[in-house]
Design an enzyme around this catalytic site. Sequence first.
Site, PDB file in Angstrom:
ATOM      1  N   THR A   1      37.251 -16.784  -9.353  1.00 29.10           N
ATOM      2  CA  THR A   1      36.849 -17.216  -8.048  1.00 29.10           C
ATOM      3  C   THR A   1      36.308 -18.637  -7.861  1.00 29.10           C
ATOM      4  OG1 THR A   1      36.200 -14.813  -7.365  1.00 29.10           O
ATOM      5  CG2 THR A   1      35.360 -16.396  -6.024  1.00 29.10           C
TER       6      THR A   1
ATOM      7  N   CYS B   1      23.451 -35.865 -24.260  1.00 30.90           N
ATOM      8  CA  CYS B   1      23.624 -34.181 -24.890  1.00 30.90           C
ATOM      9  C   CYS B   1      23.033 -34.451 -26.246  1.00 30.90           C
ATOM     10  CB  CYS B   1      25.059 -34.052 -25.211  1.00 30.90           C
ATOM     11  SG  CYS B   1      25.989 -34.154 -23.422  1.00 30.90           S
TER      12      CYS B   1
END
Length: 690
Positions: free
Chosen positions: A249, A338
């Site tokens: 979805t 990161c």
Amino acid sequence: MNNDIYLDGNATTCVLPAAALAAADIMGQRYGNPSSAHGTGLRAKVVLDQARQCAVRLLGVGDGRLMFNSGATEGIQTAVLSALVAVRERQARGEPVGKLLVYGATEHKAVPEALAHWNRLLGAGLTLTALPVDADGRHDLAALRTLAPDAAMVCTMAANNETGVISDLDGIAGVLAASGTGALWMVDCVQALGKLELNLAATRIDYAPFSGHKLHAPKGIGMLYVRAGAPFTPLVMGGGQETGQRSGTENMAGIAALGVVLAALERGDTFPSHAQLHGYRARLADALRAALPGTVFNNAFDKSLPTTLNFAVPGVSSRELMDVFDAARVRVSAGSACSASKAAPSYVLDAMGLPLWRSAGAIRMSFGAMVDDATIATACERIAHCGAALRAAGMIADQPSAEPDDGLRQLGTEGECSWLVLDAASRSCIVIDPLPAQTARITAIVRGHNYRVQAIVATTAHADHGALAHALGAHFDAAAPTDGYGWPALTAHRLVLGNGAEVAAIAIGSQVLAQVTAGEGARAYLLGIKDGASLPADMVRFAFTAHGDLALPALTTGQTLLCPTRDARNLLCAGPLAAVAADLQLDSSTLAAFLDSHPDAVLIDVREPYEFAATVPPALAGVATGNRAVQSVPLSRLVEHASLWLRGNTHQPLVFVCRSGNRSMKAAQCLRRLGHPGSYSLAGGLALAA
């Protein structure tokens, strides 16, 4: 009020207010599933279709695919999977196919990790090969000409996340075309969105991943472009959403928000122009040069995005620069967000062939497209404030400090530490067990305060201090004769110790440093105040040894602190052991009540002096502290002050604070172990208290 100056836009950006409203509208009003056929679902589908159509126009998608996903990492995975499935199918049919997976040496780590992962899982048997870059960070096209004929896939980026360096995509496309290779080409466009003009269908690019949170959309939403005719294999199968290209979805709140950002880009009425962005970067660069003499920029401005600066300052580590900027509430990063928590040089700058001090000391300063003139003006003011704080602390090479350092200072590096005995009155110091990694720091301290180094001594024989001696230059007499530990051969002072032994000593201000044998091939040093021609055990404040567990009976007392140069457990120092209770931490909600019930409590900031001086707003602003002042006792000076606290009122509460709570916890634990039961740490530090 949040008065942060956020200059870490390449890591993430705040959400455009109109985009946040669009996301809230989807969650609160148009919450239907776009796959549903009823009216509520259709209203959601309109938002989905409008966002996609805008992206198609803005990026020049043409006949290619454009699917929404969770972000660049998923897009990279999908592109690599699609390419390697196609390669494996060609291998199975016996068709010729390249043997190399070529990726830029400065590529985000998500790319080589994805290549290695899917190459292994699919059993493609290809060889990962890094494509080198030149000194400016651009891909080496000559090397690519050599590799391209054997390449199955080539992965480059449109602009680098650490340096902002813009790739020569036309040059890469020309090499690939000339090689006649069928190599599939992925271009990481994460940093390009909104900063570079893109017309993807007019290029040879097969795959281009995007991430919304790099340009004022929420996290968790991104896009993947796939050229018409390029191989495609869905990463996620299921309900067939996104026309079967990416099941699950749809993240409608994210898509609605991203659609608003894309529409703003298309209209051109929301974000600053490129000329304005170039002007903002120039102002920041000028401020850095003025505040931090010797600043070197690691990215060529004419070849990089106008929103990115990458720089280093001689003699100042990236951690120290991060700390002082953070104290001033200027949010920057060391390399990629990161990997910023990992204490390692930048692999991007290493690949560019820059010297270690520049790759290990690099700071990335980047801003998003919502930046304005007022933000840049305030940033420049705070950069100047940070520079003044660093100069005052003697942190900038060859910049004199207004505040001479005094007392005992500890410089730690990964379980080891150097010690400096400093005397401001005589502008002299003694260095004990200097670590090679601390050469630049020690040199900056000595030169910044114009000290004369009386001796560089070691706790073990035959230590090589030549590099430090050379760096100190005229501040140290390297030609003076010494023994195997660096101790001056012509020591004028002789002292009698507590055990009756007569030893050589060096006077430094009101104190003396005496040397004693601590076993075969080892030596200890005692620092204290002499009584006539003797140094009684109860006057020895500190004993320096290779390890903090060495007993020195008759020479020291229980109040002598043992200062190790090997500190694997990060204890800072050792002494008579006491139990460490569990109630070490106070949080910002209980601090005020604690201070009310302990009017004699002392608040102590254990950040370094340059952080304390650069702090905006003042430490513990917004926290009820009873209007009492916050003392600055940096962790590197904690041992000096601990000696005094332990000889005074050990029941007076000491509340330690720092930026995050880590250093203050070390300070509180150290004092508890040494027998000061009233030592506490502010949990979460100033970051959560502000």
